[in-house]
Design a protein around this motif. Structure first.
Motif, mmCIF file in Angstrom:
data_model
loop_
_atom_site.group_PDB
_atom_site.id
_atom_site.type_symbol
_atom_site.label_atom_id
_atom_site.label_comp_id
_atom_site.label_asym_id
_atom_site.label_seq_id
_atom_site.Cartn_x
_atom_site.Cartn_y
_atom_site.Cartn_z
ATOM 1 N N THR A 54 3.552 1.320 -1.622
ATOM 2 C CA THR A 54 4.681 1.516 -2.849
ATOM 3 C C THR A 54 3.557 1.969 -3.814
ATOM 4 O O THR A 54 2.897 1.158 -4.537
ATOM 5 C CB THR A 54 4.828 0.139 -3.140
ATOM 6 N N TRP A 55 3.322 3.507 -3.651
ATOM 7 C CA TRP A 55 2.549 4.054 -4.719
ATOM 8 C C TRP A 55 2.657 3.782 -6.079
ATOM 9 O O TRP A 55 1.685 3.635 -7.096
ATOM 10 C CB TRP A 55 2.500 5.405 -4.363
ATOM 11 N N GLU A 56 3.877 3.502 -6.470
ATOM 12 C CA GLU A 56 4.294 3.159 -7.788
ATOM 13 C C GLU A 56 3.722 1.898 -8.285
ATOM 14 O O GLU A 56 3.155 1.702 -9.377
ATOM 15 C CB GLU A 56 5.936 3.083 -8.127
ATOM 16 N N ALA A 62 0.724 0.841 -7.048
ATOM 17 C CA ALA A 62 -0.569 1.110 -7.416
ATOM 18 C C ALA A 62 -0.964 1.868 -8.686
ATOM 19 O O ALA A 62 -1.789 1.602 -9.357
ATOM 20 C CB ALA A 62 -1.171 1.809 -6.110
ATOM 21 N N GLU A 63 0.000 2.766 -9.059
ATOM 22 C CA GLU A 63 -0.176 3.486 -10.203
ATOM 23 C C GLU A 63 -0.041 2.449 -11.535
ATOM 24 O O GLU A 63 -0.796 2.547 -12.390
ATOM 25 C CB GLU A 63 1.001 4.666 -10.274
ATOM 26 N N GLN A 122 4.240 11.066 -2.629
ATOM 27 C CA GLN A 122 3.515 10.591 -3.927
ATOM 28 C C GLN A 122 2.770 11.729 -4.681
ATOM 29 O O GLN A 122 2.602 12.514 -4.235
ATOM 30 C CB GLN A 122 2.415 9.732 -3.291
ATOM 31 N N LYS A 135 -7.320 2.478 0.948
ATOM 32 C CA LYS A 135 -7.008 3.893 0.780
ATOM 33 C C LYS A 135 -8.425 4.614 1.186
ATOM 34 O O LYS A 135 -8.659 5.965 1.188
ATOM 35 C CB LYS A 135 -6.453 4.375 -0.497
ATOM 36 N N PRO A 154 2.875 7.906 2.616
ATOM 37 C CA PRO A 154 3.298 8.521 1.164
ATOM 38 C C PRO A 154 3.221 9.892 1.413
ATOM 39 O O PRO A 154 3.963 10.680 0.925
ATOM 40 C CB PRO A 154 2.684 7.847 0.114
ATOM 41 N N SER A 155 2.132 10.370 2.202
ATOM 42 C CA SER A 155 1.553 11.774 1.976
ATOM 43 C C SER A 155 2.314 12.571 3.172
ATOM 44 O O SER A 155 2.750 13.738 2.856
ATOM 45 C CB SER A 155 0.083 11.840 2.175
ATOM 46 N N SER A 204 0.766 -1.085 0.015
ATOM 47 C CA SER A 204 -0.113 0.102 0.119
ATOM 48 C C SER A 204 0.809 1.237 0.022
ATOM 49 O O SER A 204 0.532 2.344 -0.583
ATOM 50 C CB SER A 204 -0.977 0.075 1.156
#
Length: 336
Positions: A39-41, A43-44, A331, A73, A284-285, A37
């Motif tokens: 690892t936003w890369e 998810a993208e 992110q 999320k 990430p935020s 979760s």
């Protein structure tokens, strides 16, 4: 710094981090989902996948992983968002009500994602996100001829010493060339016989997301035991400074250098026969650290993350997730 603690049994989010209830001994998968979760890369990339033609959806790991990451999320009080994912894993032979090894399950999920995405270009992007390209060198000590073979890894599995160790020390040991002599001599095609030689691994390229696992479990005549020794690790490090000799002459230079920042730690508590997994995650935020112990989520400090070094505590870091680039990198699209 004040700490915030919340229980989230219904899957609610705490400061954007959602706890996951322990369902059928799912702590291993729960901890890995927290790392995925963050690892936003990944998810993208999964969001780009056109899944209209996917068959047998309940058995497709990347599709169910995408769904659970989206649910994690969400701020809505949904039912536990990972239950269907656990069922999907079971259909792929990762059984529930069984204690699993986090490193093995991580690699299983990642390989299944690559294999089960029907868009080959996108599947390779997912693979390249974690891909560590290497070449092994076997050099004959008699004639100096070398046998070189290229391959790749999705994580670095580092042996640890039984006394105090560090990530830097583990990396140095991993990339140090080994002398092969006596019964360990290898066949040299040029000499036509077994000769003493040097064996080693060098890097051809490094990934955006660098996954490292510590080999804390060691087998002996009495079974398997866990090493509880201290292994320190930094919040950030420069790979090129830590192990300069690890790079092959043909190493692909990185535009943003070889600096990495830690964003997730999968922690194992207990011994080789019985244990429990939790995760420290840098959100990430807001870039704050949180500790996720199944449904319990707590904001923590870096000092508390370092409690996973090991030693007197049985809570030991087992897997580390580093992202290439500075710690300030948030992110895209998220508020600071």
């Amino acid at each position: 710094m004040s700490l915030r603690f919340c229980l989230v049994p219904l899957g609610k989010a705490c400061s954007g981090l959602r706890g996951l209830s322990n369902h059928c001994l799912s702590c291993c998968v729960n901890a890995l989902l927290q790392a995925f979760s963050a690892t936003w890369e990944l998810a993208e990339l999964l969001d780009k996948w056109e899944t209209a033609g996917v068959r047998e959806e309940d058995e497709n790991i990347p599709l169910n992983l995408r769904r659970v990451l989206v649910a994690m999320k969400s701020a809505r009080p949904l039912l536990p968002p990972h239950k269907d994912f656990l069922l999907c894993l079971e259909r792929n032979r990762i059984r529930r009500n069984t204690q699993h090894d986090a490193d093995q399950v991580f690699l299983f999920i990642l390989n299944a994602v690559v294999q089960q995405i029907d868009n080959r270009s996108l599947a390779l992007e997912v693979q390249n996100l974690y891909k560590i390209s290497t070449e092994t060198h076997l050099q004959c000590s008699s004639c100096s001829s070398a046998q070189i073979q290229s391959s790749y890894l999705l994580n670095l599995q580092l042996p640890v010493k039984e006394e105090h160790d560090s990530l830097e020390g583990c990396l140095t040991s991993y990339f140090r060339h080994e002398e092969l002599q006596g019964e360990n001599c290898c066949f040299c095609p040029k000499c036509g016989t077994q000769t003493p030689s040097k064996w080693g691994v060098k890097l051809l390229s490094l990934p955006q997301v660098l996954c490292i696992s510590f080999k804390r479990f060691r087998g002996n005549l009495d079974g398997t035991r866990k090493l509880h020794c201290v292994v320190t690790f930094p919040e950030s490090f420069d790979f090129s400074e830590v192990v300069k000799e690890a790079f092959a002459s043909s190493f692909t230079q990185l535009q943003n250098g070889c600096g990495y920042t830690l964003y997730a730690v999968v922690v194992h508590a207990g011994n080789a026969s019985c244990g429990h997994y939790t995760a420290f995650v840098r959100h990430p935020s807001d870039q704050h650290w949180y500790h996720a112990d199944d449904s319990r989520v707590k904001r923590v400090s870096w000092e508390e993350v370092k409690s996973a070094y090991g030693g007197s505590s049985r809570d030991t870091a087992y897997m580390l997730m580093y992202r290439r680039g500075p710690s300030e990198g948030l992110q895209p699209g998220l508020p600071t």
